[in-house]
Design an enzyme around this catalytic site. Structure first.
Site, PDB file in Angstrom:
ATOM      1  N   CYS A   1       0.813  -1.217   0.000  1.00  0.00           N
ATOM      2  CA  CYS A   1       0.000   0.000   0.000  1.00  0.00           C
ATOM      3  C   CYS A   1       0.849   1.272   0.000  1.00  0.00           C
ATOM      4  O   CYS A   1       0.457   2.282  -0.597  1.00  0.00           O
ATOM      5  CB  CYS A   1      -0.951   0.003   1.198  1.00  0.00           C
ATOM      6  SG  CYS A   1      -0.131  -0.092   2.804  1.00  0.00           S
TER       7      CYS A   1
ATOM      8  N   HIS B   1      -2.010   0.444   7.011  1.00  0.00           N
ATOM      9  CA  HIS B   1      -2.369   0.846   5.646  1.00  0.00           C
ATOM     10  C   HIS B   1      -1.940   2.291   5.417  1.00  0.00           C
ATOM     11  O   HIS B   1      -1.726   3.052   6.371  1.00  0.00           O
ATOM     12  CB  HIS B   1      -3.879   0.693   5.459  1.00  0.00           C
ATOM     13  CG  HIS B   1      -4.331   0.740   4.032  1.00  0.00           C
ATOM     14  ND1 HIS B   1      -3.813  -0.074   3.054  1.00  0.00           N
ATOM     15  CD2 HIS B   1      -5.261   1.511   3.407  1.00  0.00           C
ATOM     16  CE1 HIS B   1      -4.405   0.171   1.909  1.00  0.00           C
ATOM     17  NE2 HIS B   1      -5.285   1.145   2.083  1.00  0.00           N
TER      18      HIS B   1
ATOM     19  N   ASP C   1      -7.945   6.105  -2.087  1.00  0.00           N
ATOM     20  CA  ASP C   1      -7.113   4.941  -1.776  1.00  0.00           C
ATOM     21  C   ASP C   1      -6.747   4.240  -3.080  1.00  0.00           C
ATOM     22  O   ASP C   1      -7.524   3.443  -3.612  1.00  0.00           O
ATOM     23  CB  ASP C   1      -7.863   3.979  -0.855  1.00  0.00           C
ATOM     24  CG  ASP C   1      -6.956   2.876  -0.336  1.00  0.00           C
ATOM     25  OD1 ASP C   1      -5.802   2.789  -0.789  1.00  0.00           O
ATOM     26  OD2 ASP C   1      -7.409   2.091   0.527  1.00  0.00           O
TER      27      ASP C   1
END
Length: 677
Positions: A425, A469, A485
């Protein structure tokens, strides 16, 4: 007389403990040190094990003890090693390390009863130090058992004729009784002692006790290092229906500055005055919840994106990062409200904020800058550029993996976007944010956690370090700061790990990790949920027992308006009742004993009482025997013989069963004579 008494005390202190007592002492030392071996550097455990082994070799094999010069050298080397490791001797962690070394060195030089008592006292101190570092239920149960063994060792040391090692169970039983008698007072002190907003033991563990977790810096691979960590970051109990799983973004540190490879937070001292907190222009879908946060030695708190109500001891920074006023060095519980659908306002950010959100290093990642400037030159609006970047991640062969193929060089984003295209991520968040800034769109990185695992046994959410994350935020004129995201744009078929593919699912009706696995794995998972539920309630009702819960407890008894003075008075009154109850119990049961030698002598005294001879409470066995023999000369031989047998068995070495039977038979025969007479 005084000199003789002092000499007796000196001899008692100088007496060498028996072998049984020394074996108990060495074993207890190992039990005390065992948890420290897992919390301290490896060399400390090895050094302590060497010293305890040396002591055991001396006791069991007769090996020579180290000379004074060697013991002094070992002590100096140990202190120097702690100083080198921690650069200080202050604090719980360095102090515990030093105390563990001193415990082993004291055990090594133990020669007298006084030395052994010092080892026991240091052991009690180390138990306290360990509980200050780790207050989990498992550690609490273990340390309670260690305290029982320490108390048993204390009893063995003070036994003038300690039994063999296997026969020392009676001392263990006595220690258990002593702790059971203290348990009611301990519970009363825990429940009624006035609670403070911060616990008395909030001493600060320092940086050396920080757990693995998020940082206010992000390097390519920093979060992927946490992907396999099952350590718990925090637990959450929702007071309203829980949101969908794909909306569970737990906001943490916000990163602004980059050198093209690394991202960092801002210098708060430099910007806090210029950029005060900004209220939300619109907040909908409010959800309330309670967080139990594990200590991480930083100031940030975690909240659903975005928080709307705060604890009194926290504040919201201009970039909506929630911060505590102090470092979080112990388990912490707080209640929050967050908006799932919000609008931060269409007013442009302050100039300083815009400058921060657009800054990029010169001559870094030229391919990325060229791609973004191509979109910008096409005259695309900001929303379209955001969509174009997400389409780029979705349509190009990007892979979401926990194991990127190699370390990236100085032009990190270029290598990821146009070469490897495999990452975690942080790769996607950093690359997307760089693209946005290169296109002239203010952007920043937000780190935290996403999702969580629902524990069906406790109806709460577990957020682990593996849920760490990173995502991006961009500023759009019509919507303000908007969460984007880029990781979620990767199609499920290009996500290598199944656990990651369900990360953004829309339901929390079943545990997120409860996949198609075997019944044995499912059973193991249920056991894990059950154990975590026990820990959750321990955190809630024991570690989380603060002023509010104490008021709730007292309110149930109509005592919620008590001030602290009345509380102290009530506490001492109840403690006094416990002491009185224990004293009455001991007085009522003082004549009852399980010692067969003592029971036989009590029967002997009852037999003489039928002749009108009562033994006074202060009267010793020999004085009573002389008085009884003078009153009953026909029984004087039996009286003196039974008294001598009793004294030999009562104050001598452990009597055999045959010797006890001889005393019992003699008393039985004597009682018969007294009845006939």
């Amino acid at each position: 007389m005084l000199r003789r008494r002092g000499s007796s005390v000196h001899r008692e202190e100088a007496a060498t403990p028996a072998l049984t007592a020394m074996l108990w002492l060495s074993g207890t030392t190992l039990l005390v040190l065992l948890p420290h071996f897992f919390k301290q550097p490896w060399w400390l455990g090895g050094f302590c094990a060497l010293l305890v082994s040396w002591r055991l070799l001396h006791d069991l094999k007769g090996r020579a003890m180290p000379a004074t010069v060697l013991r002094t050298a070992l002590t100096l080397a140990g202190v120097a090693a702690v100083l080198i490791e921690y650069r200080t001797l202050n604090g719980i962690i360095p102090g515990s390390a030093l105390l563990a070394l001193m415990l082993c060195l004291k055990l090594l030089e133990t020669r007298t009863q006084r030395d052994a008592m010092m080892v026991i006292l240091i052991g009690y101190f180390l138990v306290i130090a360990l509980f200050l570092q780790d207050q989990s239920i498992f550690n609490g149960v273990y340390l309670f058992a260690v305290v029982m063994v320490l108390t048993t060792t204390l009893l063995v040391l003070n036994d003038p004729h300690p039994p063999p090692l296997r026969a020392s169970v009676r001392h263990l039983r006595t220690a258990a009784i002593l702790l059971a008698q203290a348990l009611p007072m301990m519970i009363l002190l825990f429940l009624l002692f006035p609670r403070l907003s911060a616990p008395l033991w909030n001493l600060g563990l320092g940086a050396h006790s920080a757990r693995t977790g998020l940082s206010d810096e992000l390097n390519m691979g920093a979060i992927s290092d946490l992907a396999d960590s099952q350590d718990i970051a925090f637990r959450v109990r929702f007071l309203d229906p829980p949101p969908p799983a794909n909306q569970l973004y737990w906001r943490g540190p916000v990163l602004w500055n980059t050198d093209g490879r690394q991202w960092r937070g801002i210098d708060e001292a430099a910007f806090a005055a210029q950029l005060p907190a900004t209220a939300l222009a619109e907040a909908r879908e409010i959800v309330r919840y309670q967080v139990i946060l594990e200590p991480h030695q930083q100031r940030w708190l975690f909240a659903l994106d975005l928080p709307v109500t705060l604890p009194d001891y926290a504040f919201l920074r201009f970039d909506y990062q929630l911060l505590h006023k102090q470092r979080i060095s112990e388990l912490m519980r707080y209640q929050m409200s967050s908006s799932l659908r919000y609008h931060t306002g269409s007013r442009p950010p302050r100039l300083t904020e815009l400058t921060l959100a657009r800054a990029l290093p010169a001559q870094r990642n030229p391919q990325t800058l060229a791609l973004a400037q191509q979109w910008r030159a096409a005259g695309l609006p900001a929303e379209e550029i955001v969509a174009r970047a997400l389409s780029y991640f979705r349509e190009q062969p990007f892979i979401y993996t926990r194991q990127p193929p190699r370390l990236l060089g100085m032009d990190t984003v270029d290598e990821f976007l146009f070469d490897t295209r495999r990452g975690f991520c942080e790769h996607y968040a950093a690359s997307f944010t760089t693209l946005m800034r290169a296109a002239g769109i203010p952007a920043r990185i937000v780190t935290g956690y996403q999702g969580g695992e629902l524990n069906p046994m406790g109806d709460y959410l577990i957020v682990r370090q593996s849920d760490a994350h990173a995502w991006s935020e961009v500023w759009l004129e019509s919507r303000g700061w908007v969460r984007v995201d880029p990781t979620a744009a990767i199609p499920p078929e290009r996500i290598e790990t199944t656990l990651d593919s369900v990360r953004f699912s829309e339901s929390l009706t079943s545990p997120r990790r409860q996949l198609d696995i075997s019944w044995l794995a499912q059973g193991w998972q249920h056991l894990g949920h059950g154990w975590d539920a026990i820990n959750y309630h321990w955190d809630q009702w024991v570690l989380g027992y603060g002023p509010e819960k104490q008021r709730q407890l007292l309110g149930a008894f109509g005592l919620d308006d008590f001030g602290w003075k009345k509380m102290i008075a009530l506490l001492f009154a109840l403690l006094g009742l416990c002491v009185v109850a224990l004293a009455v119990y001991l007085l009522l049961h003082q004549t009852k004993t399980r010692d067969p030698v003592q029971r036989a002598f009590q029967r002997f005294c009852r037999a003489l009482s039928r002749r009108g001879l009562q033994r006074a409470p202060h009267e010793g066995a020999l004085d009573f025997a002389r008085k009884a023999a003078a009153a009953c000369p026909e029984l004087s031989h039996d009286i003196h013989r039974i008294t001598q047998q009793y004294l030999a068995l009562r104050y001598g070495r452990d009597p055999s069963r045959a010797q006890i039977s001889q005393l019992q038979d003699a008393v039985k025969s004597f009682a018969t004579k007294c009845r006939v007479g």
